[in-house]
Design an enzyme around this catalytic site. Structure first.
Site, PDB file in Angstrom:
ATOM      1  N   GLU A  56      43.880  75.728  -5.979  1.00 47.18           N
ATOM      2  CA  GLU A  56      42.990  75.477  -4.989  1.00 47.18           C
ATOM      3  C   GLU A  56      42.982  74.865  -3.653  1.00 47.18           C
ATOM      4  O   GLU A  56      42.517  75.139  -2.631  1.00 47.18           O
ATOM      5  CB  GLU A  56      41.917  74.457  -5.966  1.00 47.18           C
ATOM      6  CG  GLU A  56      40.621  75.203  -5.819  1.00 47.18           C
ATOM      7  CD  GLU A  56      39.603  74.417  -6.932  1.00 47.18           C
ATOM      8  OE1 GLU A  56      38.626  73.659  -6.530  1.00 47.18           O
ATOM      9  OE2 GLU A  56      40.069  74.090  -8.195  1.00 47.18           O
ATOM     10  N   THR A  71      35.665  74.028 -15.783  1.00 46.54           N
ATOM     11  CA  THR A  71      34.932  73.555 -14.539  1.00 46.54           C
ATOM     12  C   THR A  71      35.325  72.137 -14.368  1.00 46.54           C
ATOM     13  O   THR A  71      34.711  71.684 -13.323  1.00 46.54           O
ATOM     14  CB  THR A  71      33.435  73.483 -14.737  1.00 46.54           C
ATOM     15  OG1 THR A  71      33.131  72.696 -15.829  1.00 46.54           O
ATOM     16  CG2 THR A  71      32.574  75.008 -15.100  1.00 46.54           C
ATOM     17  N   SER A  72      36.592  71.455 -14.682  1.00 42.30           N
ATOM     18  CA  SER A  72      36.749  70.416 -14.444  1.00 42.30           C
ATOM     19  C   SER A  72      37.837  70.252 -13.248  1.00 42.30           C
ATOM     20  O   SER A  72      37.621  70.008 -12.110  1.00 42.30           O
ATOM     21  CB  SER A  72      37.287  69.539 -15.637  1.00 42.30           C
ATOM     22  OG  SER A  72      36.100  69.066 -16.451  1.00 42.30           O
ATOM     23  N   ARG A  73      39.254  70.484 -13.550  1.00 38.75           N
ATOM     24  CA  ARG A  73      40.044  70.515 -12.823  1.00 38.75           C
ATOM     25  C   ARG A  73      41.114  71.682 -12.943  1.00 38.75           C
ATOM     26  O   ARG A  73      41.570  71.569 -14.259  1.00 38.75           O
ATOM     27  CB  ARG A  73      40.845  69.225 -12.540  1.00 38.75           C
ATOM     28  CG  ARG A  73      39.969  67.931 -11.704  1.00 38.75           C
ATOM     29  CD  ARG A  73      40.090  68.208 -10.312  1.00 38.75           C
ATOM     30  NE  ARG A  73      39.075  67.257  -9.443  1.00 38.75           N
ATOM     31  CZ  ARG A  73      37.581  67.624  -9.471  1.00 38.75           C
ATOM     32  NH1 ARG A  73      37.134  68.310  -9.740  1.00 38.75           N
ATOM     33  NH2 ARG A  73      37.072  66.337  -8.811  1.00 38.75           N
ATOM     34  N   ASP A  99      36.033  77.669 -13.037  1.00 44.72           N
ATOM     35  CA  ASP A  99      35.609  77.529 -11.495  1.00 44.72           C
ATOM     36  C   ASP A  99      36.534  76.638 -10.666  1.00 44.72           C
ATOM     37  O   ASP A  99      36.634  76.371  -9.708  1.00 44.72           O
ATOM     38  CB  ASP A  99      34.042  76.450 -11.929  1.00 44.72           C
ATOM     39  CG  ASP A  99      33.343  76.267 -10.547  1.00 44.72           C
ATOM     40  OD1 ASP A  99      33.081  77.263  -9.820  1.00 44.72           O
ATOM     41  OD2 ASP A  99      32.953  75.192 -10.399  1.00 44.72           O
ATOM     42  N   HIS A 108      34.720  76.981  -7.366  1.00 45.60           N
ATOM     43  CA  HIS A 108      34.557  75.659  -7.434  1.00 45.60           C
ATOM     44  C   HIS A 108      32.975  75.387  -6.658  1.00 45.60           C
ATOM     45  O   HIS A 108      32.845  74.461  -6.036  1.00 45.60           O
ATOM     46  CB  HIS A 108      35.417  74.622  -6.378  1.00 45.60           C
ATOM     47  CG  HIS A 108      35.410  73.140  -6.943  1.00 45.60           C
ATOM     48  ND1 HIS A 108      36.549  72.523  -7.070  1.00 45.60           N
ATOM     49  CD2 HIS A 108      34.451  72.511  -7.659  1.00 45.60           C
ATOM     50  CE1 HIS A 108      36.392  71.257  -7.690  1.00 45.60           C
ATOM     51  NE2 HIS A 108      35.031  71.025  -7.922  1.00 45.60           N
ATOM     52  N   GLN A 109      31.994  75.942  -7.602  1.00 45.84           N
ATOM     53  CA  GLN A 109      30.763  75.953  -7.162  1.00 45.84           C
ATOM     54  C   GLN A 109      29.916  75.341  -8.206  1.00 45.84           C
ATOM     55  O   GLN A 109      28.527  75.293  -8.053  1.00 45.84           O
ATOM     56  CB  GLN A 109      30.561  77.474  -6.891  1.00 45.84           C
ATOM     57  CG  GLN A 109      29.971  78.308  -7.942  1.00 45.84           C
ATOM     58  CD  GLN A 109      29.204  79.701  -7.906  1.00 45.84           C
ATOM     59  OE1 GLN A 109      30.101  80.519  -7.214  1.00 45.84           O
ATOM     60  NE2 GLN A 109      28.256  79.887  -8.307  1.00 45.84           N
ATOM     61  N   PHE A 129      29.026  72.334  -8.751  1.00 44.45           N
ATOM     62  CA  PHE A 129      28.090  71.213  -8.084  1.00 44.45           C
ATOM     63  C   PHE A 129      26.865  71.907  -7.255  1.00 44.45           C
ATOM     64  O   PHE A 129      26.188  71.343  -6.954  1.00 44.45           O
ATOM     65  CB  PHE A 129      29.046  70.206  -7.289  1.00 44.45           C
ATOM     66  CG  PHE A 129      29.649  70.752  -6.015  1.00 44.45           C
ATOM     67  CD1 PHE A 129      30.364  71.560  -5.851  1.00 44.45           C
ATOM     68  CD2 PHE A 129      28.903  70.436  -4.762  1.00 44.45           C
ATOM     69  CE1 PHE A 129      31.039  72.246  -4.842  1.00 44.45           C
ATOM     70  CE2 PHE A 129      29.251  71.103  -3.672  1.00 44.45           C
ATOM     71  CZ  PHE A 129      30.141  71.818  -3.493  1.00 44.45           C
ATOM     72  N   ILE A 180      29.017  65.445 -17.402  1.00 40.26           N
ATOM     73  CA  ILE A 180      28.879  66.558 -17.599  1.00 40.26           C
ATOM     74  C   ILE A 180      29.135  67.069 -18.959  1.00 40.26           C
ATOM     75  O   ILE A 180      28.284  68.028 -19.440  1.00 40.26           O
ATOM     76  CB  ILE A 180      29.697  67.216 -16.680  1.00 40.26           C
ATOM     77  CG1 ILE A 180      29.581  66.755 -15.111  1.00 40.26           C
ATOM     78  CG2 ILE A 180      29.773  68.713 -16.739  1.00 40.26           C
ATOM     79  CD1 ILE A 180      30.688  67.180 -14.202  1.00 40.26           C
TER      80      ILE A 180
HETATM   81  P1  NAI Z   1      33.022  61.110 -16.523  1.00 41.16           P
HETATM   82  O1  NAI Z   1      33.966  60.298 -16.318  1.00 41.16           O
HETATM   83  O2  NAI Z   1      31.320  60.924 -16.731  1.00 41.16           O
HETATM   84  O3  NAI Z   1      33.463  61.769 -17.966  1.00 41.16           O
HETATM   85  C1  NAI Z   1      34.686  62.274 -18.351  1.00 41.16           C
HETATM   86  C2  NAI Z   1      34.911  62.221 -19.493  1.00 41.16           C
HETATM   87  O4  NAI Z   1      36.273  62.466 -20.134  1.00 41.16           O
HETATM   88  C3  NAI Z   1      34.960  60.549 -20.294  1.00 41.16           C
HETATM   89  O5  NAI Z   1      34.203  60.692 -21.315  1.00 41.16           O
HETATM   90  C4  NAI Z   1      36.368  60.337 -20.418  1.00 41.16           C
HETATM   91  O6  NAI Z   1      36.506  59.245 -21.718  1.00 41.16           O
HETATM   92  C5  NAI Z   1      36.776  61.480 -21.007  1.00 41.16           C
HETATM   93  N1  NAI Z   1      38.173  61.571 -20.950  1.00 41.16           N
HETATM   94  C6  NAI Z   1      39.227  60.994 -20.529  1.00 41.16           C
HETATM   95  N2  NAI Z   1      40.478  61.277 -20.725  1.00 41.16           N
HETATM   96  C7  NAI Z   1      40.370  62.323 -21.797  1.00 41.16           C
HETATM   97  C8  NAI Z   1      41.372  62.883 -22.636  1.00 41.16           C
HETATM   98  N3  NAI Z   1      42.404  62.567 -22.742  1.00 41.16           N
HETATM   99  N4  NAI Z   1      40.660  63.854 -23.658  1.00 41.16           N
HETATM  100  C9  NAI Z   1      39.443  63.733 -23.915  1.00 41.16           C
HETATM  101  N5  NAI Z   1      38.302  63.232 -23.096  1.00 41.16           N
HETATM  102  C10 NAI Z   1      38.768  62.503 -21.986  1.00 41.16           C
HETATM  103  O7  NAI Z   1      33.131  62.566 -15.638  1.00 41.16           O
HETATM  104  P2  NAI Z   1      31.852  63.583 -15.382  1.00 41.16           P
HETATM  105  O8  NAI Z   1      31.087  63.387 -14.362  1.00 41.16           O
HETATM  106  O9  NAI Z   1      31.490  64.152 -16.586  1.00 41.16           O
HETATM  107  O10 NAI Z   1      33.252  64.930 -14.642  1.00 41.16           O
HETATM  108  C11 NAI Z   1      33.921  65.250 -15.541  1.00 41.16           C
HETATM  109  C12 NAI Z   1      34.993  66.193 -14.371  1.00 41.16           C
HETATM  110  O11 NAI Z   1      34.114  67.237 -14.058  1.00 41.16           O
HETATM  111  C13 NAI Z   1      35.189  65.606 -13.220  1.00 41.16           C
HETATM  112  O12 NAI Z   1      36.408  64.587 -13.719  1.00 41.16           O
HETATM  113  C14 NAI Z   1      35.663  66.499 -12.419  1.00 41.16           C
HETATM  114  O13 NAI Z   1      37.202  66.696 -12.372  1.00 41.16           O
HETATM  115  C15 NAI Z   1      34.721  67.743 -12.749  1.00 41.16           C
HETATM  116  N6  NAI Z   1      33.662  68.046 -11.867  1.00 41.16           N
HETATM  117  C16 NAI Z   1      33.777  69.217 -11.352  1.00 41.16           C
HETATM  118  C17 NAI Z   1      32.647  69.834 -10.527  1.00 41.16           C
HETATM  119  C18 NAI Z   1      32.367  71.266 -10.165  1.00 41.16           C
HETATM  120  O14 NAI Z   1      31.856  71.572  -9.076  1.00 41.16           O
HETATM  121  N7  NAI Z   1      33.165  72.149 -10.830  1.00 41.16           N
HETATM  122  C19 NAI Z   1      31.920  68.944 -10.030  1.00 41.16           C
HETATM  123  C20 NAI Z   1      31.871  67.369 -10.565  1.00 41.16           C
HETATM  124  C21 NAI Z   1      33.004  67.113 -11.477  1.00 41.16           C
END
Ligand code: NAI
Length: 330
Positions: free
Chosen positions: A263, A232-234, A258, A295-296, A298, A156
């Site tokens: 939540e 938009t992560s957590r 988001d 949380h929309q 996705f 993302i």
């Molecule tokens: P991903 O696993 O592809 O990427 C996560 C990145 O964060 C990796 O490159 C990792 O090395 C990095 N990371 C880990 N610890 C770190 C730190 N301390 N400092 C900096 N970077 C660090 O995950 P993806 O698919 O990109 O998703 C990211 C987050 O987005 C998910 O963990 C989830 O929480 C959130 N998400 C939110 C959604 C939404 O609807 N708002 C839907 C899907 C995911």
């Protein structure tokens, strides 16, 4: 294979039912209730449960699932911080997820939040509807030639880097690993440098012990005045009480969220005065430069299709005893 599907929303049912004819060996029963210790025993007689980020898949839930001979948890989401993985491993329960259903869906929403905050679109929308066509309070700033700081450049975060580049922004990033696909236009810097240089900061790393409350008073103080922060992560990447303090210090031009810490506490489902009085999310909503969505990120057609397809494929792989890159491991 029989799957008990928890916390079903109408759109989940529609997208999975559309995909099911391609998996004739899989049957799904849809439940409205979420997976928590009290509802885990409903899975008796099923081979797998399908759960979401909101589910509470702690040791107690897993122990009950194990006693009911359910040895497969299918997460229809990317995040898995709500699963006690040590307990799952000890009980022999396999946990699978959908790691990247549509990174662009979330990244596009992150940029939508950033733009909406910057140009005060929510305020503009309401003003014009009330016949007020004045521009008071709507001033923003150009993203063009400003600096975007992306924290976490996985699927993302990388999509967000590409979007920011499209806006003509200088893109800097911080991650524990560098993403080689970004090497032509992203400069990796320390967290400190990113905080101090960015006009837009967007969070895209998972919630872990190392990232919990990474945005708190100390890190907020290191940001530029007038920054836009998007998460938009957590929710728990940001310490909400400190964010509120930062907003009161006028640190932010805008904050777009988001996800938020409360939540999973049903703050807005309950809506009692007492809960809302103590709710940090409700306090956040009282600031004019904060925009929260529920949380929309996705929630696009393409992403829902990919979620259903991958979840059912995960189930099929588990049934065949095949290893998968979608197995959750830490
Ligand atoms: P991903 O696993 O592809 O990427 C996560 C990145 O964060 C990796 O490159 C990792 O090395 C990095 N990371 C880990 N610890 C770190 C730190 N301390 N400092 C900096 N970077 C660090 O995950 P993806 O698919 O990109 O998703 C990211 C987050 O987005 C998910 O963990 C989830 O929480 C959130 N998400 C939110 C959604 C939404 O609807 N708002 C839907 C899907 C995911």
């Amino acid at each position: 294979m029989r799957i008990l599907f928890y916390d079903t929303k109408a759109y989940d049912k529609a997208s999975f039912e559309k995909e099911l004819p391609n998996y004739p060996d899989i049957e799904i029963e849809f439940l409205r209730t979420d997976l928590v210790p009290r509802t885990a025993s409903l899975a008796e007689g099923f081979d797998a449960v399908c759960a979401f980020v909101s589910s509470n898949i702690d040791k107690e839930t897993l122990t009950i699932l194990h006693a009911k001979k359910v040895n497969l948890v299918l997460l229809r989401c990317a995040g898995f911080n709500n699963v006690d993985l040590d307990a799952a491993r000890a009980l022999g329960i396999r946990v699978m997820r959908v790691p990247g259903y549509s990174p662009e869906a979330v990244a596009e929403h992150a940029m939508a939040l950033a733009l909406a905050c910057n140009r005060r679109l929510y305020k503009a929308y309401n003003k014009v509807r009330e016949n007020d066509f004045s521009l008071n309070g709507l001033m923003g700033f150009n993203f063009y030639q400003k600096t975007a700081g992306i924290i976490g450049t996985g699927k993302i975060g990388a999509a967000m880097c590409r979007i920011c580049r499209g806006f003509g922004m200088k893109v800097i990033a911080h991650d524990v690993y560098e993403n080689p696909s970004l090497k032509d236009f992203v400069e990796y810097v320390s967290l400190e440098e990113l905080l101090g240089k960015s006009d837009l900061i967007s969070l895209h790393c998972p919630l872990t012990d190392g990232t919990y409350h990474m945005i708190q008073l100390d890190t907020i103080k290191k940001m530029k005045d007038g920054v836009i922060l998007v998460n938009t992560s957590r929710g728990a990447l940001v310490k909400t009480s400190d964010l509120i303090e930062g907003i009161r210090m006028h640190k932010f031009a805008g904050v777009g969220l988001d996800v938020y810490e409360e939540e999973t506490n049903n703050v807005f489902e309950d809506r009692s005065d007492e809960i809302l009085e103590h709710s940090t999310t409700a306090r956040l909503l009282s600031f004019p430069n904060v925009m929260i969505t529920s949380h929309q990120g996705f929630f696009t057609e393409e992403a829902l299709h990919a979620i259903a397809e991958t979840t059912l494929q995960n189930c099929q792989d588990a049934r065949a005893g095949r290893k998968s890159e979608n197995d959750v491991q830490e």
